[in-house]
Design a protein around this motif. Structure first.
Motif, PDB file in Angstrom:
ATOM      1  N   LEU A 106      80.116  60.027  57.962  1.00  0.00           N
ATOM      2  CA  LEU A 106      80.897  60.809  58.913  1.00  0.00           C
ATOM      3  C   LEU A 106      80.287  62.197  59.100  1.00  0.00           C
ATOM      4  O   LEU A 106      80.173  62.695  60.229  1.00  0.00           O
ATOM      5  N   SER A 158      77.107  61.899  61.249  1.00  0.00           N
ATOM      6  CA  SER A 158      77.215  61.251  62.561  1.00  0.00           C
ATOM      7  C   SER A 158      77.067  62.252  63.708  1.00  0.00           C
ATOM      8  O   SER A 158      77.776  63.252  63.752  1.00  0.00           O
ATOM      9  N   TYR A 205      80.062  54.054  62.554  1.00  0.00           N
ATOM     10  CA  TYR A 205      80.694  55.245  63.135  1.00  0.00           C
ATOM     11  C   TYR A 205      80.280  55.465  64.586  1.00  0.00           C
ATOM     12  O   TYR A 205      81.080  55.923  65.401  1.00  0.00           O
TER      13      TYR A 205
END
Length: 292
Positions: A22, A25, A254
């Motif tokens: 995350l 990303s 993601y």
């Protein structure tokens, strides 16, 4: 606009995979983290220079979507709250601790009309996708087989639910999902063995195809094998899944979640898919426990 994603959970999967993916990303912003353990949430938030939400409701206030890394028994309760707040959600597998919880979660997602996606990580690997998209069609498979041999349940700090049920409820979900994807929907299953040792699966797939699955918890950390093979009139094709859950797969996860939220359309690997797999796995677990 960049999608702000909040992370719910601070367990091993959250720390080792979700949080770094995350944070790295380019398609999302790591907005905040929440855990029932306030200290764990603060520690992980500090590592990534994000906010630590004091409550789950506060996490929802700080994000556009939620990535869950919670135990399956509690995921449906928090996911239902997120659905009522119209938050798209990235769910862990299995999506619940039992079939009732999975049904509750799937209904909540359907009622709210929110995007859902399940972290079936084998399916986000380029290796597995090439197997399904390029190799399997040419085999015209009539059946297949798969196995997972793992020492992961012997690692220190493994949550109690994984020790008791992880062989089927963790590794089994990925194995059943891939055989199901390669051969068609599982419509019948027979299982035998022990949940903390060896489990054998025999599955009937729609339109007369069959597969066998083997799961074994070695009790020895560091041992891991995972593979699936299909057979048919065009020969055979095999994929090694032992190393496919990596940073690249989570990056794909993601990226595709952000794309799904932007489009407002859930992918095939959504809560409904999670519910289907829960049906199969729970039927297998029930049979193992009953000694059928």
């Amino acid at each position: 606009m960049t999608l702000r994603i909040g992370l719910a959970g601070t367990g091993r999967r959250a720390v080792e995979f979700h949080a770094p993916a995350l944070a790295a990303s380019p398609d999302a912003e790591f907005a905040a983290v929440w855990s029932r353990s306030t200290e764990s949430a603060k520690a992980l938030a500090q590592e990534y220079d994000v906010e630590a939400a004091r409550t789950f409701g506060e996490l929802l206030d700080k994000c556009d979507a939620v990535a869950f890394a919670l135990p399956p028994a509690v995921q449906p309760d928090f996911a239902s709250i997120a659905a009522k707040r119209h938050k798209p959600m990235l769910l862990e597998r299995p999506i619940a601790g039992d079939l009732a919880g999975a049904e509750e979660l799937a209904r909540a997602v359907e009622r709210a009309g929110v995007v859902s996606q399940v972290a079936l990580m084998w399916r986000y690997s380029e290796t597995v996708r090439l197997f399904l998209e390029q190799q399997v069609p040419g085999i015209h498979p009539a059946g297949g087989a798969g196995r997972v041999v793992s020492g992961s349940l012997a690692k220190p700090g493994v949550p109690p639910w994984r020790v008791r049920r992880g062989l089927l409820m963790d590794h089994g979900v990925d194995l059943v999902d891939l055989l199901d994807a390669a051969l068609g929907p599982v419509v019948g299953i027979h299982a035998r063995g022990e949940l903390e040792g060896w489990v054998g699966l025999q599955m009937d797939h729609q339109v007369g195809k069959y597969s066998e699955g083997t799961l074994y918890a070695t009790g020895q950390e560091g041992v891991h094998r995972a593979d699936v093979e299909v057979f048919g009139s065009g020969g055979a094709a095999e994929v090694d899944c032992s190393e496919v859950v990596d940073a690249d797969a989570f990056a794909t996860l993601y990226r595709e979640f952000a794309e799904a939220v932007q489009k407002g359309v859930s992918p095939d690997l959504d809560a409904a898919r999670g519910l289907h797999l829960q049906h199969v796995i729970e039927a297998a677990e029930t049979q193992v426990l009953a000694g059928d």
